[in-house]
Design a protein around this motif. Structure first.
Motif, PDB file in Angstrom:
ATOM      1  N   ASN A  41       0.830  -1.202   0.000  1.00 33.81           N
ATOM      2  CA  ASN A  41       0.000   0.000   0.000  1.00 33.81           C
ATOM      3  C   ASN A  41       0.862   1.248   0.000  1.00 33.81           C
ATOM      4  O   ASN A  41       1.903   1.299   0.648  1.00 33.81           O
ATOM      5  CB  ASN A  41      -0.897   0.025   1.240  1.00 33.81           C
ATOM      6  CG  ASN A  41      -1.912  -1.091   1.219  1.00 33.81           C
ATOM      7  OD1 ASN A  41      -2.532  -1.361   0.204  1.00 33.81           O
ATOM      8  ND2 ASN A  41      -2.079  -1.754   2.350  1.00 33.81           N
ATOM      9  N   THR A  45      -3.099   5.068  -0.045  1.00 35.84           N
ATOM     10  CA  THR A  45      -4.004   3.934   0.141  1.00 35.84           C
ATOM     11  C   THR A  45      -4.250   3.666   1.619  1.00 35.84           C
ATOM     12  O   THR A  45      -5.385   3.374   2.020  1.00 35.84           O
ATOM     13  CB  THR A  45      -3.447   2.672  -0.556  1.00 35.84           C
ATOM     14  OG1 THR A  45      -3.288   2.960  -1.946  1.00 35.84           O
ATOM     15  CG2 THR A  45      -4.375   1.488  -0.386  1.00 35.84           C
ATOM     16  N   ILE A  46      -3.235   3.789   2.431  1.00 35.71           N
ATOM     17  CA  ILE A  46      -3.411   3.606   3.869  1.00 35.71           C
ATOM     18  C   ILE A  46      -4.351   4.675   4.412  1.00 35.71           C
ATOM     19  O   ILE A  46      -5.248   4.380   5.214  1.00 35.71           O
ATOM     20  CB  ILE A  46      -2.057   3.618   4.607  1.00 35.71           C
ATOM     21  CG1 ILE A  46      -1.195   2.424   4.155  1.00 35.71           C
ATOM     22  CG2 ILE A  46      -2.256   3.583   6.122  1.00 35.71           C
ATOM     23  CD1 ILE A  46       0.267   2.508   4.582  1.00 35.71           C
ATOM     24  N   HIS A  49      -7.878   3.761   3.508  1.00 36.69           N
ATOM     25  CA  HIS A  49      -8.391   2.689   4.369  1.00 36.69           C
ATOM     26  C   HIS A  49      -8.765   3.228   5.754  1.00 36.69           C
ATOM     27  O   HIS A  49      -9.844   2.917   6.276  1.00 36.69           O
ATOM     28  CB  HIS A  49      -7.373   1.567   4.493  1.00 36.69           C
ATOM     29  CG  HIS A  49      -7.704   0.569   5.551  1.00 36.69           C
ATOM     30  ND1 HIS A  49      -8.883  -0.149   5.565  1.00 36.69           N
ATOM     31  CD2 HIS A  49      -7.011   0.196   6.657  1.00 36.69           C
ATOM     32  CE1 HIS A  49      -8.906  -0.930   6.641  1.00 36.69           C
ATOM     33  NE2 HIS A  49      -7.783  -0.742   7.319  1.00 36.69           N
ATOM     34  N   PHE A  77      -8.641  -0.254  -0.669  1.00 36.15           N
ATOM     35  CA  PHE A  77      -7.280  -0.650  -1.013  1.00 36.15           C
ATOM     36  C   PHE A  77      -6.963  -0.455  -2.490  1.00 36.15           C
ATOM     37  O   PHE A  77      -5.918  -0.889  -2.968  1.00 36.15           O
ATOM     38  CB  PHE A  77      -7.024  -2.088  -0.561  1.00 36.15           C
ATOM     39  CG  PHE A  77      -7.087  -2.219   0.931  1.00 36.15           C
ATOM     40  CD1 PHE A  77      -6.007  -1.836   1.715  1.00 36.15           C
ATOM     41  CD2 PHE A  77      -8.243  -2.668   1.560  1.00 36.15           C
ATOM     42  CE1 PHE A  77      -6.070  -1.915   3.101  1.00 36.15           C
ATOM     43  CE2 PHE A  77      -8.310  -2.752   2.945  1.00 36.15           C
ATOM     44  CZ  PHE A  77      -7.225  -2.370   3.708  1.00 36.15           C
ATOM     45  N   HIS A 137      -1.570   1.626  11.526  1.00 39.87           N
ATOM     46  CA  HIS A 137      -1.491   2.175  10.171  1.00 39.87           C
ATOM     47  C   HIS A 137      -0.706   3.474  10.112  1.00 39.87           C
ATOM     48  O   HIS A 137       0.011   3.717   9.145  1.00 39.87           O
ATOM     49  CB  HIS A 137      -2.894   2.351   9.585  1.00 39.87           C
ATOM     50  CG  HIS A 137      -3.520   1.046   9.194  1.00 39.87           C
ATOM     51  ND1 HIS A 137      -2.905   0.154   8.342  1.00 39.87           N
ATOM     52  CD2 HIS A 137      -4.702   0.487   9.545  1.00 39.87           C
ATOM     53  CE1 HIS A 137      -3.689  -0.903   8.177  1.00 39.87           C
ATOM     54  NE2 HIS A 137      -4.780  -0.728   8.898  1.00 39.87           N
ATOM     55  N   GLN A 140       2.766   2.559   9.826  1.00 41.38           N
ATOM     56  CA  GLN A 140       3.128   2.200   8.451  1.00 41.38           C
ATOM     57  C   GLN A 140       3.415   3.462   7.625  1.00 41.38           C
ATOM     58  O   GLN A 140       4.373   3.506   6.850  1.00 41.38           O
ATOM     59  CB  GLN A 140       2.001   1.408   7.788  1.00 41.38           C
ATOM     60  CG  GLN A 140       1.799   0.034   8.361  1.00 41.38           C
ATOM     61  CD  GLN A 140       0.574  -0.655   7.769  1.00 41.38           C
ATOM     62  OE1 GLN A 140      -0.445  -0.022   7.491  1.00 41.38           O
ATOM     63  NE2 GLN A 140       0.679  -1.959   7.574  1.00 41.38           N
ATOM     64  N   ILE A 141       2.574   4.482   7.803  1.00 44.46           N
ATOM     65  CA  ILE A 141       2.762   5.741   7.077  1.00 44.46           C
ATOM     66  C   ILE A 141       4.115   6.355   7.441  1.00 44.46           C
ATOM     67  O   ILE A 141       4.877   6.780   6.563  1.00 44.46           O
ATOM     68  CB  ILE A 141       1.599   6.716   7.376  1.00 44.46           C
ATOM     69  CG1 ILE A 141       0.306   6.220   6.713  1.00 44.46           C
ATOM     70  CG2 ILE A 141       1.932   8.138   6.932  1.00 44.46           C
ATOM     71  CD1 ILE A 141      -0.950   6.969   7.149  1.00 44.46           C
TER      72      ILE A 141
END
Length: 193
Positions: A41, A45-46, A49, A77, A137, A140-141
């Protein structure tokens, strides 16, 4: 205790929102849409979501199932956000939905039961579930941002090699009761992302 929980949770959600925004500021527009491969992703995209999840979970939070029938999770996604402004619009809409709901909760609400996919949660459990999901998340970013900026990344925490100086500064101060997010939130920059 319950009042301090609600205040703490507001600050923690704001903390993770701020970490995401401090990452967006550091990324050039094209980097927001970069993916390692077809199965991974992008930052955009994250965000999409998180946005879809927030609208589903926090709309009519106390009265309807957190997994709304109108939600199309699979579409979240699809890597189809086209601009920074569209990304920011979704980001802000999701967080506004969350904070509008959190700010209306009372201590009496915390032990009420709500459902997510027909699975019962107390309000406290549901809030904790979402805090864990969003921090995962946002992490993740931030990780993507750090990789994409490489040696130009500005740390959002204690920079590597600076722990000793940071601890000395903290221990030189008198003991005080303070929420762990206050420091980053007090220094939140007004940068446009």
């Amino acid at each position: 205790m319950a009042t301090s929980y609600l205040e703490s949770i507001r600050k923690q959600f704001l903390y993770y929102k701020t970490l995401g925004e401090k990452t967006f500021v550091q990324l050039e527009d094209d980097k927001l849409f970069w993916r390692y491969n077809e199965d991974s992703n992008s930052v955009a995209t994250i965000v999409k979501h998180i946005w879809g999840n927030m609208l589903s979970r926090w709309t009519d939070f106390l009265t309807t199932d957190g997994e709304k029938k109108s939600r199309n999770r699979e579409a979240e996604f699809e890597n189809d956000i086209k601009s920074r402004s569209e990304l920011i619009e979704k980001w802000e809409e999701g967080w506004s939905c969350l904070f509008d709901t959190i700010n209306k909760l009372t201590t009496d609400d915390l032990e009420k039961n709500i459902y997510i996919r027909n699975q019962g949660h107390t309000v406290t459990e549901a809030i904790n579930r979402q805090l864990g999901h969003y921090s995962y998340h946002v992490g993740q970013i931030v990780f993507l941002g750090k990789m994409l900026r490489d040696n130009k990344w500005t740390s959002l925490s204690i920079p590597r090699g600076d722990s000793k100086r940071y601890n000395e500064e903290k221990f030189a101060q008198s003991k005080q009761r303070k929420h762990f997010t206050d420091e980053i939130l007090d220094h939140k920059k007004s940068d446009e992302y």
